[in-house]
Design a protein around this motif. Sequence first.
Motif, short mmCIF file in Angstrom:
data_model
loop_
_atom_site.label_atom_id
_atom_site.label_comp_id
_atom_site.label_asym_id
_atom_site.label_seq_id
_atom_site.Cartn_x
_atom_site.Cartn_y
_atom_site.Cartn_z
N THR A 30 0.74 -0.83 -0.30
CA THR A 30 -0.29 0.08 0.04
C THR A 30 0.92 1.01 0.14
N ALA A 31 0.19 2.10 -0.60
CA ALA A 31 1.20 3.56 -0.51
C ALA A 31 0.44 4.84 0.44
N CYS B 155 -2.37 4.63 -4.97
CA CYS B 155 -2.85 5.03 -3.52
C CYS B 155 -4.45 4.53 -2.75
N PHE B 156 -5.16 4.18 -3.28
CA PHE B 156 -7.42 3.91 -2.86
C PHE B 156 -7.16 3.05 -2.31
N THR B 157 -5.96 1.71 -3.26
CA THR B 157 -5.96 0.32 -3.28
C THR B 157 -5.09 -0.45 -2.67
N GLU B 158 -4.78 -1.28 -2.41
CA GLU B 158 -3.02 -2.54 -2.27
C GLU B 158 -2.98 -2.84 -3.66
N GLU C 119 2.01 -1.15 -13.48
CA GLU C 119 2.10 0.35 -13.56
C GLU C 119 0.82 0.82 -13.32
N MET C 120 0.68 1.62 -12.66
CA MET C 120 0.54 2.52 -11.18
C MET C 120 -0.35 3.70 -11.45
N ASP D 32 4.74 -2.73 3.09
CA ASP D 32 4.50 -3.75 3.24
C ASP D 32 3.34 -4.54 3.67
N SER D 33 1.79 -4.46 3.03
CA SER D 33 0.93 -4.91 3.77
C SER D 33 0.91 -6.34 4.32
#
Length: 179
Positions: free
Chosen positions: A113-114, A134-137, A147-148, A178-179
């Motif tokens: 996650t960010a 960043c809205f999702t894992e 790619e994000m 790290d999640s």
Amino acid sequence: MSIATPDHSQSSNKRTLAWLVGMGLFMLGLSFAAVPLYDIFCRVTGYGGTTQVSDGNVRGVIAREMGVRFDATIDRGMPLQVEPARIETNPIGTVSTVVYRATNLSDEPLQTTASFNVTPDSAGVYFNKIECFCFTEQTIPPGGTVEMPVTYFVDPDLDENSELRTIREITLSYTFHDS
């Protein structure tokens, strides 16, 4: 002058104990409520560089340009490499999409996650994200690269803030956990 009877002092002790237990429970409740309340406060005010979430820019584009620099840090020991997007300079109000690339350096799937912030902090309230990883894992396969995308715009109201008149660049920073 009255003398306290054993029943009176015992009753007083029970009231004091009940009051102390009640205060302790109240303080415990506040500690659990603090994080969501602080999050709401930051989202509403942009405090600490917290960005806003938006469906799109309805205020239009203005002539003043703003550079947006993208940054990424990774928690220590996390087998991840992140390539942030390149700096962009656009007229304020322009809706833009940039892409971060993340590579899992391990031989196991990686979930991350960010968290994010904007500097200068006072610009956070004007930085709007329409779409963000960043809205999702994120799950990255072993040795894989993903790619994000981030779709954003800078609110034209920024130009009306006299404290930000000299600002020519905003930095959007992500920290990967790290999640």
